[in-house]
Design a protein around this motif. Sequence first.
Motif, short mmCIF file in Angstrom:
data_model
loop_
_atom_site.label_atom_id
_atom_site.label_comp_id
_atom_site.label_asym_id
_atom_site.label_seq_id
_atom_site.Cartn_x
_atom_site.Cartn_y
_atom_site.Cartn_z
N MET A 1 10.14 2.29 -3.59
CA MET A 1 10.28 0.54 -3.14
C MET A 1 10.28 0.64 -2.08
N ILE A 2 9.59 -0.43 -1.54
CA ILE A 2 9.67 -1.47 -0.34
C ILE A 2 10.67 -1.94 0.16
N ASN B 1 3.96 -9.13 -6.61
CA ASN B 1 3.51 -7.77 -5.97
C ASN B 1 4.20 -6.54 -6.25
N VAL B 2 5.62 -6.16 -7.34
CA VAL B 2 5.80 -5.01 -8.22
C VAL B 2 5.17 -4.41 -9.18
N PRO B 3 4.38 -3.20 -8.53
CA PRO B 3 4.43 -2.56 -9.86
C PRO B 3 4.76 -1.95 -10.45
N ASP B 4 4.45 -2.28 -12.27
CA ASP B 4 5.18 -1.53 -12.55
C ASP B 4 5.64 0.15 -12.70
N GLY B 5 7.46 0.16 -13.14
CA GLY B 5 7.83 1.80 -11.76
C GLY B 5 8.24 1.09 -10.90
N LYS B 6 8.03 0.74 -10.47
CA LYS B 6 8.05 0.64 -8.51
C LYS B 6 9.58 -0.51 -8.61
N ALA C 1 0.96 -1.46 0.22
CA ALA C 1 -0.02 -0.54 -0.28
C ALA C 1 0.60 1.22 -0.11
N PHE C 2 2.30 1.28 0.29
CA PHE C 2 2.88 2.18 0.12
C PHE C 2 3.26 2.34 -1.13
N TYR C 3 3.36 1.55 -1.88
CA TYR C 3 3.59 2.70 -3.19
C TYR C 3 2.70 3.49 -3.64
#
Length: 433
Positions: A233-234, A265-270, A225-227
């Motif tokens: 980055m997390i 679970n990592v969105p594109d661009g993150k 959710a922090f994205y």
Amino acid sequence: MAGVAVALGGCTSYEIDMPENPEQPVIGNEVSTNVIYQANPRFFGENDCLKGVTAQVPRISDMGCDILWVMPIYTQGEVNSIGSPYCVKDFKGINPKYGTEADFSALVEAAHAKGMKVILDWVANHTAWDHPWITQYPDRYQKDADGNIVSPSGWADVAQLDFNNPATVEAMEDAMTYWVNQFGIDGFRCDYADGVPHSFWSKVIADLQAYNPDIIMLAETSNTAFYEDGFTMIYDWNCPGAISGAFKGGKPADIVKEGREALANVPDGKSILRYVFNHDVAAENNVATMYGSWDAVPAAYVMAAMLNGTPMIYSSMDVENMSGKLSFFEYKTLDFSASLAQEYKAINDAFKASAEVRRGQLQDFSNGSVACFMRSIPGHNLLVAVNTTNNPQSVKAPIVMAGASATNLLDNSQITVPVTVELEPYAYTIIME
């Protein structure tokens, strides 16, 4: 130091010849080519720590590190203190044992001259008990039913801030922007991000992005959710444990499985932070045995880096024969190793050179002793194999690669991929065709 499957050294090209008419688009999201170096200033000198870090900037840059994360440099609290640098007395002051504002400016300038970004560790959740806000602005803190300022659960050395008070939000954002405006830093690693409301993070990140659209924001959390708050980055919390388990007799395939699940679970661009040691892991475990042997640490780092995400080297990983638990509260001047720096440089060069192919399909070829996977895009395959044991081991190369002409990305040499990849204890190979 563990030997690798091929000699280190040489130069590596970051360009590959892509097919003119690929059969299909690249499968995965864009991947990171950044490498973080986490610098604990207390490992760089008993005094004048910032000057010690500055002196190492050329070596750190030469390792292929792009982002320098400097752990908290702020004036440290004394009341109820246990010596933690995360106990902050003044968000705009520098610990006098570390140096001066001029010393920090010189550090940022040296890193920028090498093309590196600098991020500061930021502690938004709490302050030291002798922070001036305690007496001047007690309404900025959470209180119990009797009106007493409280500590976060388990951390009696610090006082819990109250972000329901707009004045707290304003003061904290003012302190963060001070370092961006005054010293030109490039972002923050945000300690215990879960302890601070999303409303604060989304506001401050939006404001920082208005000043610098490329601001780097790393949240110490695994919560995706922090994205949405704007974090770049997390953390991949499970990365060190999965790699350690395989190097201590577990299943090497578990490393690949954990990486696959985290990256899904990592969105594109993150991106997601992957590491074998950070300050917490090194303080809580015997570094000499967490991966079976200190000689195994570079091999473990290969698995953290090459499965994608943003890899990180913690100051101490580039030192020979470390052992015991490395408290980040203590001052322990380290003697950094030129040979280990060259080894990490070779790994990081391979990480950068393989970026396009690392976007491809992931297939696991691990056996009981070797972590092995292949990534594929039309026209190119990448093979990574790591011996997780202190004995010679071997693994079968994927049929599609066996006998093919390829590049050993660790030294840029041209090889024919063998049917069976032989690996010395804790050795590794990174091959791309």
